[in-house]
Structure formats: structure tokens, C-alpha cells
Scaffold this active site. Sequence first.
Site, mmCIF file in Angstrom:
data_model
loop_
_atom_site.group_PDB
_atom_site.id
_atom_site.type_symbol
_atom_site.label_atom_id
_atom_site.label_comp_id
_atom_site.label_asym_id
_atom_site.label_seq_id
_atom_site.Cartn_x
_atom_site.Cartn_y
_atom_site.Cartn_z
ATOM 1 N N TYR A 137 81.981 -18.883 45.218
ATOM 2 C CA TYR A 137 81.573 -20.055 45.993
ATOM 3 C C TYR A 137 81.213 -21.153 44.996
ATOM 4 O O TYR A 137 80.210 -21.054 44.289
ATOM 5 C CB TYR A 137 80.370 -19.680 46.858
ATOM 6 C CG TYR A 137 79.921 -20.682 47.892
ATOM 7 C CD1 TYR A 137 80.507 -21.926 48.037
ATOM 8 C CD2 TYR A 137 78.866 -20.354 48.746
ATOM 9 C CE1 TYR A 137 80.075 -22.818 49.002
ATOM 10 C CE2 TYR A 137 78.417 -21.238 49.711
ATOM 11 C CZ TYR A 137 79.016 -22.473 49.834
ATOM 12 O OH TYR A 137 78.572 -23.361 50.781
ATOM 13 N N LYS A 165 85.971 -20.210 47.422
ATOM 14 C CA LYS A 165 85.619 -21.252 48.388
ATOM 15 C C LYS A 165 85.137 -22.442 47.580
ATOM 16 O O LYS A 165 84.097 -22.382 46.933
ATOM 17 C CB LYS A 165 84.535 -20.792 49.353
ATOM 18 C CG LYS A 165 84.161 -21.895 50.341
ATOM 19 C CD LYS A 165 82.880 -21.612 51.083
ATOM 20 C CE LYS A 165 82.619 -22.777 52.055
ATOM 21 N NZ LYS A 165 81.454 -23.556 51.751
#
Length: 310
Positions: A137, A165
Site C-alpha cells: 500500500y 495499491k
Amino acid sequence: MTSTPPTGVIPPVCTPLTPDREVDVPSLLRLVDHLVAAGVHGLFVLGSSSEAAYLTDRQRRLVVESVAAHAGGQLPVLAGAIDMTTPRVLDHVASVTAAGADGVVVTAPFYARTHPAEIDRHYRTVAAASPVPVIAYDIPVAVHTKLPTHVVLELAADGVLAGLKDSSGDLAAFRKVVTGARDDQGITGFSVLTGSELIVDAALAIGADGTVPGLGNVDPHGYVRLYDLFRAGDRDEARAEQERLCALFGMVTAGDPARMGPGSSAIGAFKAALHLRGVIDCPVTAQPQVPLSEDEVERVGKYLAAAGLL
């Protein structure tokens, strides 16, 4: 999840709260049904839009248990395992996977200043201990570290990461990861997802595998429609849908910046919109976020009406 990296539209599910700020499980499950009915391809709980940083460990586990029990088997459920250091992240990984998560989403360590070598060690240690795939992330606004492209690609090539992500807002760096994974090294089993609501069509054109849009809580049909239009090759209609969603995203500015931060405004707007649409019972946000006023909620309603959602 063990063989197929996450793709498509995977909303970061908001966490509805009761007036006394406990997890509102019935509203949470209605929100999940709202997303599933729209045709999303997965669910991401305990992310930024989920207010994960504000939830206690007990509340985090309750969210994962509730969503996994309700939607598990229909869609992959990814869960944030977000904390300051590797040992604390390992505790969260153990908790969310025991609660039913199909994958974990992990930031770089934060609070202490971090070197790329330490970020590399962090992800390798987490992946070695995790029974499910690990998605990196990249959210430098929150952790104050931009994941280095070469580190991400090396971890992907070694099978440590199942995906990325990217919420950095850096489209050029995003492109480097996509092209590095697809062209230069031919990395398989690794997907790249954009966390930006505003450039999904551009990210897909670069080669992204999907999107994780906070606004997807409010209008999941719109993001699924955008994704499907792009995959069908209808770039003009995809662009038009993206522009409609960009206009709707204006709701995140409903809060007065003189009295609240952008996080309070954005999360407050998403929850107000979900409340106005009848999906959740209460729009309250976690402490110490500042709640929207009646006038600000009315502004959110105008954005919904303009988008045809009220």
C-alpha cells in the site's frame, strides 16, 4: 487469492459507526450488499476510507469477521494490516487472517524514519509469516515514505508481493511500476491497482489492473461501469463516466477547511452520502475527526442529486 491477484473494482469499505462510535455491523453488512449488488470485484476493509487508523484492535477484528462471514466466498476480502513497525503488523496479519481475510494490505513502516533496505526487509518478513498474499500500500501522505519503484519490482519479481495499491498520486511513478512489471521483467502473479478516484481511466490506459476508489462506496455502479466500458474498448464513454465521477468527487470538499482537515471532510462526505442514500444508519465519524454541519451535509446532497444518485 492464492493464485489470482486482485483485479477490477475493489472499494475500500467505509466502517459505519453507531452514535457512541462502536462498529455498526448491520449498516456495515448493508454497505457490503450495496457494493456486491453493483458488481464490484472485491472488498478492501481496514483501509484509509475505512478509518482503520481510528479503530481499536477489537473493532478491526470485528469488521473483518463480519465482512468475511457475510461476503466470503462471493468476493475476495482484503484487509489492511497497517501499523508502525513489522512486529505490530505481524500481529495484525495474524488477527485479520484468522478472522477470514483472503489477502492483507500493508504499508511501509512509519513514525520512525525508514530506509529502502528496511522497507524491503519489512515486506519480506511479513510475507514469510503471512498465510495469505500480501499487497503493498503506497500512501506517502499517511506514512511519509514513497515506496521506491525498484524495491516494489524486486519484491514482486521474488514473489513477495501479490500486488500494489498506489495512492501516491504520482502517475509517472505508477507507470514505471506497471511497465516494469509487464515489459522489462515479465513479472506474473502481480497486479497494480490505482487508489485515485480521479484518474482511473488514465491508469487503466497505462495498464493498471483495477482501482480501489473511496468514492466507490457512494457510487460503486459508476466505477464498475467505468471499468467495464474501458475493458470493452469504449474509451469515449469510459472518459465520460470518469468525468461524471470526478464531478461527484467534489463532495470531499464539502467541509469548511477553516475548521476541519481534508480527512474529516472526505470521510464525513462519504458517510453523509451513504446515510442520505439510505445505506447506513448513522454518518458519524471516528474521533477526533470533526463532523460535518447540517449545511455541509446539504452540500453533499447536492452533489448526489447532480449525479443522479438521490
